[in-house]
Design a protein around this motif. Sequence first.
Motif, mmCIF file in Angstrom:
data_model
loop_
_atom_site.group_PDB
_atom_site.id
_atom_site.type_symbol
_atom_site.label_atom_id
_atom_site.label_comp_id
_atom_site.label_asym_id
_atom_site.label_seq_id
_atom_site.Cartn_x
_atom_site.Cartn_y
_atom_site.Cartn_z
ATOM 1 N N THR A 4 1.065 -0.997 -0.150
ATOM 2 C CA THR A 4 -0.337 -0.012 0.073
ATOM 3 C C THR A 4 0.726 1.043 0.150
ATOM 4 O O THR A 4 1.682 1.136 0.176
ATOM 5 N N HIS A 8 0.039 2.940 7.033
ATOM 6 C CA HIS A 8 -0.525 2.016 7.490
ATOM 7 C C HIS A 8 -1.890 0.583 7.260
ATOM 8 O O HIS A 8 -1.896 0.891 5.937
ATOM 9 N N VAL A 9 -2.293 -0.447 7.560
ATOM 10 C CA VAL A 9 -2.862 -1.543 7.133
ATOM 11 C C VAL A 9 -4.288 -0.898 7.722
ATOM 12 O O VAL A 9 -3.837 -0.770 8.717
ATOM 13 N N ILE A 78 4.225 -0.866 3.463
ATOM 14 C CA ILE A 78 3.448 0.719 3.438
ATOM 15 C C ILE A 78 4.495 1.282 3.123
ATOM 16 O O ILE A 78 5.970 1.072 2.775
#
Length: 107
Positions: A4, A8-9, A78
């Motif tokens: 991503t 953050h996820v 990330i």
Amino acid sequence: MIITTTGHVEGKEVQEYVGIVFGEVVAGVNFLKDIGAGLRNFFGGRSEGYENELLEARENALKEMEQRAIAMGADAVIGMKMDYEVLGADNGMLMVTCSGTAVKLRY
């Protein structure tokens, strides 16, 4: 593996920052694609040959970064960033690089 561009996820907590991870691809541009692109530049339109070359280089750089993150024991990457560069004396090489932070997530 989750990759991503965010830091953050969603819904997951970063348990451990494993390290910075990279993927790099340098691809040569085919002579025939150069001719086709030159004609499209003159007459207008999209260069499908260059677009396909770019797509393949981008996918390969992401795969390489993912494999390196897995080798480090990461669950996700990330903050992923991707860059493009033209290389060579005649600008005949395309370099695609991506980087991010490999992390372990708490599930």
